[in-house]
Design a protein around this motif. Structure first.
Motif, PDB file in Angstrom:
ATOM      1  N   GLU A 265       0.818  -1.214   0.000  1.00  0.00           N
ATOM      2  CA  GLU A 265       0.000   0.000   0.000  1.00  0.00           C
ATOM      3  C   GLU A 265       0.850   1.263   0.000  1.00  0.00           C
ATOM      4  O   GLU A 265       0.341   2.346  -0.291  1.00  0.00           O
ATOM      5  N   HIS A 266       2.124   1.145   0.316  1.00  0.00           N
ATOM      6  CA  HIS A 266       2.981   2.330   0.376  1.00  0.00           C
ATOM      7  C   HIS A 266       4.161   2.253  -0.591  1.00  0.00           C
ATOM      8  O   HIS A 266       5.180   2.912  -0.395  1.00  0.00           O
ATOM      9  N   LEU A 267       4.006   1.458  -1.641  1.00  0.00           N
ATOM     10  CA  LEU A 267       5.044   1.414  -2.658  1.00  0.00           C
ATOM     11  C   LEU A 267       5.139   2.769  -3.352  1.00  0.00           C
ATOM     12  O   LEU A 267       4.114   3.391  -3.640  1.00  0.00           O
ATOM     13  N   PRO A 268       6.345   3.228  -3.635  1.00  0.00           N
ATOM     14  CA  PRO A 268       6.480   4.483  -4.387  1.00  0.00           C
ATOM     15  C   PRO A 268       5.962   4.307  -5.800  1.00  0.00           C
ATOM     16  O   PRO A 268       6.105   3.235  -6.402  1.00  0.00           O
ATOM     17  N   GLU A 269       5.315   5.359  -6.346  1.00  0.00           N
ATOM     18  CA  GLU A 269       4.795   5.271  -7.703  1.00  0.00           C
ATOM     19  C   GLU A 269       5.927   5.063  -8.701  1.00  0.00           C
ATOM     20  O   GLU A 269       5.773   4.367  -9.698  1.00  0.00           O
ATOM     21  N   VAL A 270       7.050   5.680  -8.443  1.00  0.00           N
ATOM     22  CA  VAL A 270       8.241   5.485  -9.282  1.00  0.00           C
ATOM     23  C   VAL A 270       9.388   5.111  -8.365  1.00  0.00           C
ATOM     24  O   VAL A 270       9.715   5.846  -7.441  1.00  0.00           O
ATOM     25  N   ASN A 271       9.982   3.957  -8.598  1.00  0.00           N
ATOM     26  CA  ASN A 271      11.073   3.480  -7.755  1.00  0.00           C
ATOM     27  C   ASN A 271      12.401   3.622  -8.494  1.00  0.00           C
ATOM     28  O   ASN A 271      12.642   2.962  -9.495  1.00  0.00           O
ATOM     29  N   LEU A 272      13.260   4.507  -7.993  1.00  0.00           N
ATOM     30  CA  LEU A 272      14.566   4.715  -8.604  1.00  0.00           C
ATOM     31  C   LEU A 272      15.691   4.137  -7.762  1.00  0.00           C
ATOM     32  O   LEU A 272      16.861   4.375  -8.032  1.00  0.00           O
ATOM     33  N   VAL A 273      15.335   3.376  -6.724  1.00  0.00           N
ATOM     34  CA  VAL A 273      16.335   2.819  -5.809  1.00  0.00           C
ATOM     35  C   VAL A 273      16.667   1.398  -6.239  1.00  0.00           C
ATOM     36  O   VAL A 273      15.813   0.511  -6.216  1.00  0.00           O
ATOM     37  N   SER A 274      17.900   1.173  -6.635  1.00  0.00           N
ATOM     38  CA  SER A 274      18.330  -0.162  -7.021  1.00  0.00           C
ATOM     39  C   SER A 274      18.266  -1.094  -5.814  1.00  0.00           C
ATOM     40  O   SER A 274      18.714  -0.768  -4.729  1.00  0.00           O
ATOM     41  N   GLY A 275      17.675  -2.247  -6.007  1.00  0.00           N
ATOM     42  CA  GLY A 275      17.603  -3.216  -4.925  1.00  0.00           C
ATOM     43  C   GLY A 275      16.500  -2.966  -3.931  1.00  0.00           C
ATOM     44  O   GLY A 275      16.502  -3.559  -2.858  1.00  0.00           O
ATOM     45  N   PHE A 276      15.533  -2.086  -4.264  1.00  0.00           N
ATOM     46  CA  PHE A 276      14.452  -1.791  -3.326  1.00  0.00           C
ATOM     47  C   PHE A 276      13.737  -3.068  -2.887  1.00  0.00           C
ATOM     48  O   PHE A 276      13.432  -3.249  -1.708  1.00  0.00           O
ATOM     49  N   TYR A 277      13.476  -3.958  -3.842  1.00  0.00           N
ATOM     50  CA  TYR A 277      12.717  -5.163  -3.521  1.00  0.00           C
ATOM     51  C   TYR A 277      13.560  -6.226  -2.814  1.00  0.00           C
ATOM     52  O   TYR A 277      13.048  -7.273  -2.432  1.00  0.00           O
ATOM     53  N   GLN A 278      14.865  -5.960  -2.674  1.00  0.00           N
ATOM     54  CA  GLN A 278      15.710  -6.821  -1.850  1.00  0.00           C
ATOM     55  C   GLN A 278      16.038  -6.156  -0.512  1.00  0.00           C
ATOM     56  O   GLN A 278      16.844  -6.671   0.264  1.00  0.00           O
ATOM     57  N   SER A 279      15.388  -5.025  -0.237  1.00  0.00           N
ATOM     58  CA  SER A 279      15.669  -4.299   1.004  1.00  0.00           C
ATOM     59  C   SER A 279      15.191  -5.086   2.213  1.00  0.00           C
ATOM     60  O   SER A 279      14.389  -6.026   2.101  1.00  0.00           O
ATOM     61  N   GLU A 280      15.660  -4.688   3.385  1.00  0.00           N
ATOM     62  CA  GLU A 280      15.317  -5.411   4.610  1.00  0.00           C
ATOM     63  C   GLU A 280      13.819  -5.373   4.896  1.00  0.00           C
ATOM     64  O   GLU A 280      13.223  -6.388   5.288  1.00  0.00           O
ATOM     65  N   VAL A 281      13.206  -4.213   4.683  1.00  0.00           N
ATOM     66  CA  VAL A 281      11.764  -4.084   4.961  1.00  0.00           C
ATOM     67  C   VAL A 281      10.957  -5.033   4.090  1.00  0.00           C
ATOM     68  O   VAL A 281      10.076  -5.753   4.564  1.00  0.00           O
ATOM     69  N   VAL A 282      11.261  -5.028   2.788  1.00  0.00           N
ATOM     70  CA  VAL A 282      10.521  -5.879   1.860  1.00  0.00           C
ATOM     71  C   VAL A 282      10.836  -7.352   2.114  1.00  0.00           C
ATOM     72  O   VAL A 282       9.921  -8.186   2.164  1.00  0.00           O
ATOM     73  N   SER A 283      12.093  -7.672   2.292  1.00  0.00           N
ATOM     74  CA  SER A 283      12.486  -9.074   2.523  1.00  0.00           C
ATOM     75  C   SER A 283      11.844  -9.637   3.787  1.00  0.00           C
ATOM     76  O   SER A 283      11.387 -10.791   3.809  1.00  0.00           O
ATOM     77  N   LYS A 284      11.801  -8.830   4.834  1.00  0.00           N
ATOM     78  CA  LYS A 284      11.187  -9.273   6.086  1.00  0.00           C
ATOM     79  C   LYS A 284       9.690  -9.523   5.903  1.00  0.00           C
ATOM     80  O   LYS A 284       9.144 -10.510   6.412  1.00  0.00           O
ATOM     81  N   ALA A 285       9.022  -8.632   5.153  1.00  0.00           N
ATOM     82  CA  ALA A 285       7.586  -8.792   4.915  1.00  0.00           C
ATOM     83  C   ALA A 285       7.317 -10.036   4.065  1.00  0.00           C
ATOM     84  O   ALA A 285       6.349 -10.775   4.304  1.00  0.00           O
ATOM     85  N   ILE A 286       8.160 -10.269   3.060  1.00  0.00           N
ATOM     86  CA  ILE A 286       8.013 -11.468   2.229  1.00  0.00           C
ATOM     87  C   ILE A 286       8.201 -12.719   3.079  1.00  0.00           C
ATOM     88  O   ILE A 286       7.430 -13.686   2.964  1.00  0.00           O
ATOM     89  N   HIS A 287       9.211 -12.701   3.928  1.00  0.00           N
ATOM     90  CA  HIS A 287       9.483 -13.858   4.791  1.00  0.00           C
ATOM     91  C   HIS A 287       8.270 -14.156   5.678  1.00  0.00           C
ATOM     92  O   HIS A 287       7.872 -15.319   5.838  1.00  0.00           O
ATOM     93  N   GLY A 288       7.682 -13.111   6.255  1.00  0.00           N
ATOM     94  CA  GLY A 288       6.510 -13.311   7.103  1.00  0.00           C
ATOM     95  C   GLY A 288       5.343 -13.894   6.329  1.00  0.00           C
ATOM     96  O   GLY A 288       4.626 -14.773   6.822  1.00  0.00           O
ATOM     97  N   ALA A 289       5.128 -13.418   5.092  1.00  0.00           N
ATOM     98  CA  ALA A 289       4.031 -13.921   4.273  1.00  0.00           C
ATOM     99  C   ALA A 289       4.265 -15.372   3.859  1.00  0.00           C
ATOM    100  O   ALA A 289       3.336 -16.188   3.849  1.00  0.00           O
ATOM    101  N   LEU A 290       5.506 -15.705   3.517  1.00  0.00           N
ATOM    102  CA  LEU A 290       5.823 -17.086   3.155  1.00  0.00           C
ATOM    103  C   LEU A 290       5.606 -18.021   4.337  1.00  0.00           C
ATOM    104  O   LEU A 290       5.069 -19.129   4.193  1.00  0.00           O
ATOM    105  N   HIS A 291       6.000 -17.577   5.518  1.00  0.00           N
ATOM    106  CA  HIS A 291       5.780 -18.382   6.726  1.00  0.00           C
ATOM    107  C   HIS A 291       4.279 -18.585   6.952  1.00  0.00           C
ATOM    108  O   HIS A 291       3.839 -19.698   7.289  1.00  0.00           O
ATOM    109  N   ALA A 292       3.494 -17.517   6.754  1.00  0.00           N
ATOM    110  CA  ALA A 292       2.048 -17.615   6.949  1.00  0.00           C
ATOM    111  C   ALA A 292       1.436 -18.609   5.968  1.00  0.00           C
ATOM    112  O   ALA A 292       0.581 -19.426   6.338  1.00  0.00           O
TER     113      ALA A 292
END
Length: 372
Positions: A265-292
């Protein structure tokens, strides 16, 4: 000057798209069907794009059969019976209420009525007229009004407010008919977002839901919208709400995936940061969803919702094999976030599916190596 803006836009588009298409040992891209290098999703038994069902996130054959019967005969009684036999506190009841309301809303949009022609969705009006004390019909009517407001009017306008006020009254009527049913209050969460309830008033509605169904995933997703930055909260409030829900989630609950929805819900409309989807926040959220997902019941009605969002994030994160593992469970149905935000949900889903297949095969995968 216009040419300059076009060039700038192309450069920014490259920053957004290229990270999605890049892999560790080269680039993953889409090529035309029939090309020698094309990775064919059909090789994995995936459904053709034109056959993808955009109505629901996953299969519910009883609902599909009843929807077909109601729309073909314009007789509401099969819908009434199905809801009466669906547990009031279940995720399934909420999904079915949404589906019936959505079907009536779509019918009305396709056939608004006129001289000598009855408007679409007439079966819902008859349902409310002939069975005014039926709790299922009252809940569907309330959700129908909410969907009509969002689809036909602009938030902040008088027209939108009038429809939402009517929806609020309908929620109250539905709640009186079924005191233990959380659905009327879940519907009111959308009303609260649309009308801009104060935090105090919103919390009063939320507490009524917690009293009835404290672990209801659909209710938590509806509440999350209110706390988002684009509505009446902030990124911090939304993250806090999602993380609190995940922290208190009982074993096997999909509430552990809530942080991933907050990130989305809070993804930037334009992402110019390399590796954003490998960031700690995103990786942690993915890990939690996979566990669920791994600990949830296979028949949990909300499981498909989490899997769909995981496909989006796993493809963006270039985690091709994990994306494929989710796709084999949800392929065929695309009525869920993030695809439903697109004007063509099936096409949007098909692009991500093709990227997952291409990335998987580019890293040595094949239909033979994909576990089912």
């Amino acid at each position: 000057m216009e040419i300059l803006w076009v060039l700038i836009a192309l450069v920014m588009l490259g920053f957004v798209v290229l990270p999605v298409l890049r892999r560790r040992r080269g680039a993953v891209g889409l090529v035309p069907p029939g090309h020698p290098d094309a990775a064919d999703p059909a090789n994995y038994g995936f459904v053709r794009e034109e056959e993808l069902d955009i109505r629901m996130p996953g299969p519910d054959q009883d609902l599909l059969d009843v929807l077909d019967l109601v729309q073909r005969t314009q007789d509401y009684r099969a819908a009434q019976q199905l809801l009466a036999g669906t547990d009031a506190e279940s995720e399934l009841r909420w999904q079915r209420v949404q589906a019936f309301a959505g079907a009536a809303s779509l019918e009305l949009r396709q056939r608004p009525g006129g001289v000598g022609e009855a408007p679409g969705g007439q079966w819902l009006r008859v349902w409310r007229t002939e069975a005014p004390k039926d709790a299922g019909g009252a809940a569907v009517h309330a959700e129908f009004l909410v969907q009509q407001a969002w689809r036909t009017a602009t938030p902040g306008t008088d027209e939108f407010r009038i429809i939402m006020e009517e929806a609020r009254e309908a929620c109250g009527e539905a709640a009186l008919l079924a005191p233990g049913d959380p659905v009327p209050y879940i519907v009111e969460l959308s009303v609260a977002r649309g009308l801009g309830y104060s935090e105090k008033d919103f919390e009063q509605v939320w507490l009524k839901i917690l009293d009835r169904a404290p672990n209801h995933m659909g209710a938590h997703l509806a509440a999350l919208h209110y706390w988002c930055e684009k509505w009446h909260g902030s990124r911090q409030q939304a993250y806090a709400f999602a993380e609190a829900a995940a922290a208190r989630a009982p074993r096997g609950s999909l509430l552990a995936a809530m942080p991933l929805f907050a990130v989305f819900e809070h993804l930037p409309e334009v992402n110019l940061v390399s590796g954003f989807y490998q960031s700690e926040v995103v990786s942690k959220a993915i890990h939690g969803a996979l566990h669920a997902v791994h600990s949830a019941r296979p028949d949990d009605p909300m499981l498909a919702h989490v899997r769909h969002l995981l496909v989006f994030f796993l493809v963006r994160s270039e985690r091709w094999a994990e994306a494929m593992s989710q796709l084999i469970h949800i392929d065929g149905h695309v009525g869920a976030l993030p695809w439903t935000l697109s004007a063509d949900p099936a096409a949007e889903f098909a692009v991500y599916r093709a990227l997952a297949v291409a990335g998987y095969e580019a890293n040595g995968g094949s239909p033979a190596t994909l576990p089912h």
